[in-house]
Scaffold this motif. Structure first.
Motif, short mmCIF file in Angstrom:
data_model
loop_
_atom_site.label_atom_id
_atom_site.label_comp_id
_atom_site.label_asym_id
_atom_site.label_seq_id
_atom_site.Cartn_x
_atom_site.Cartn_y
_atom_site.Cartn_z
N LEU A 5 1.73 2.68 7.60
CA LEU A 5 2.23 3.87 6.92
C LEU A 5 1.20 4.42 5.94
N ALA A 6 0.37 3.56 5.39
CA ALA A 6 -0.65 4.00 4.45
C ALA A 6 -1.86 4.59 5.16
N GLY A 7 -1.90 4.48 6.48
CA GLY A 7 -3.04 4.99 7.25
C GLY A 7 -2.70 6.24 8.05
N PHE A 8 -3.46 6.47 9.13
CA PHE A 8 -3.28 7.66 9.96
C PHE A 8 -1.87 7.78 10.52
N TYR A 9 -1.31 6.64 10.91
CA TYR A 9 0.02 6.67 11.52
C TYR A 9 1.07 7.23 10.57
N GLY A 10 0.95 6.92 9.29
CA GLY A 10 1.97 7.30 8.32
C GLY A 10 2.21 8.79 8.23
N VAL A 12 7.42 12.83 9.63
CA VAL A 12 6.37 11.85 9.91
C VAL A 12 6.86 10.48 9.47
N PRO A 13 6.22 9.39 9.91
CA PRO A 13 6.72 8.05 9.58
C PRO A 13 6.91 7.78 8.09
N GLN A 14 6.01 8.25 7.25
CA GLN A 14 6.19 8.05 5.81
C GLN A 14 7.52 8.63 5.34
N GLN A 15 7.85 9.83 5.81
CA GLN A 15 9.11 10.47 5.43
C GLN A 15 10.30 9.73 6.01
N ARG A 16 10.17 9.25 7.23
CA ARG A 16 11.27 8.55 7.87
C ARG A 16 11.64 7.29 7.10
N TYR A 17 10.63 6.55 6.67
CA TYR A 17 10.92 5.32 5.92
C TYR A 17 11.43 5.63 4.52
N ALA A 68 0.82 -1.21 0.00
CA ALA A 68 0.00 0.00 0.00
C ALA A 68 0.85 1.27 0.00
N PHE A 69 2.06 1.19 0.57
CA PHE A 69 2.94 2.36 0.64
C PHE A 69 4.32 2.07 0.06
N PHE A 70 4.92 0.97 0.44
CA PHE A 70 6.28 0.65 0.01
C PHE A 70 6.35 0.35 -1.49
N THR A 71 7.49 0.68 -2.08
CA THR A 71 7.83 0.11 -3.38
C THR A 71 8.32 -1.32 -3.14
N ASP A 72 8.47 -2.09 -4.20
CA ASP A 72 8.94 -3.47 -4.02
C ASP A 72 10.32 -3.51 -3.38
#
Length: 249
Positions: free
Chosen positions: A98-103, A128-133, A58-62
């Motif tokens: 990451l694809a939800g509220f937490y991300g 935010v977590p999306q940016q961190r990953y 939902a968020f990560f690339t392969d």
């Protein structure tokens, strides 16, 4: 006897209000219902749990997903007690979070000001977590390619352990994100994925609960209250319930 009442309120008004209140209270008592035995119940009548699709990302690339799976397998390696973090679905759990509220930390105040804090003040990063990953995984692979000519996921297990150890200790400089912050974020999320309810994508087949002997989300222990000092071997139950439960159609 004093005939005084509240300012602006006559005795007649006060008596009328008191009588009306008593009548309302009596009506409420008369409408009470007494329940006996076990109330009728069917799981998920009003608020069904969300369904996590474990296919695809939902968020990560392969490539990002493969790196997170590799990290999870070193943080929680397979042994005689349980499967490893990858097989347990930790990366799936993290991806869905990451694809939800937490991300995006959608439910946290993220307007700043952002200042370096003390350890007691906790996380002070504006990321935010999306940016961190996204930043952390790219920077991690860049570091590994520079040092080992391979991305993290392609390194030998011993090399991966050494890199993670240096991340934890802040001995590696990552572009765009603090290495220790990135490591602690991934470690925390991996543990959450390993021990959370399987409904969120991790802890496949309730592997960690079975390892610990945790009974899961059971709602009724009446059959076991009197069984002291006995090994019960209860099969763990997810929030999603059991196939043995009768679900309303």
């Amino acid at each position: 006897m004093s005939k005084k009442t509240l300012p602006g309120v006559t005795r007649r008004q006060l008596l009328t209000f008191t009588a009306a209140s008593a009548g309302l209270a009596a009506a409420r008592v008369a409408g009470a219902v007494t329940l006996q035995d076990t109330p009728a119940w069917s799981p998920f009548d009003d608020s069904p749990p969300p369904t996590i699709d474990t296919q695809g990302w939902a968020f990560f690339t392969d490539d990002e997903a493969a790196t997170v799976e590799a990290i999870a397998d070193r943080l929680i390696p397979a042994d005689a007690l349980s499967i490893g973090g990858k097989e347990a679905g930790c990366a799936v759990f993290i991806d869905r979070q990451l694809a939800g509220f937490y991300g995006t930390f959608a439910r946290l105040y993220m307007q700043g000001p952002f200042q370096p804090g003390t350890p007691e003040q906790g996380d002070q990063s504006p990321l935010v977590p999306q940016q961190r990953y996204r930043l952390g995984l790219a920077a991690l692979d860049a570091h590994c390619r520079a040092q080992h000519q391979k991305p993290f996921r392609a390194l030998e297990a011993a090399q991966q352990d050494a890199v993670l150890h240096d991340l934890e200790g802040g001995k590696i400089t990552l572009d765009g994100i603090d290495a220790t912050l990135f490591f602690t974020t991934v470690l925390q999320n991996t543990m959450e994925g390993f021990f959370a309810d399987p409904i969120y994508g991790g802890n496949r087949d309730m592997v960690s609960w079975k390892m610990l002997g945790f009974p899961g989300a059971r709602y009724d222990y009446r059959d076991y209250v009197s069984k002291h000092n006995q090994k019960l071997d209860l099969v763990p139950l997810s929030i999603q319930g059991s196939a043995a439960w009768k679900i309303k159609s």
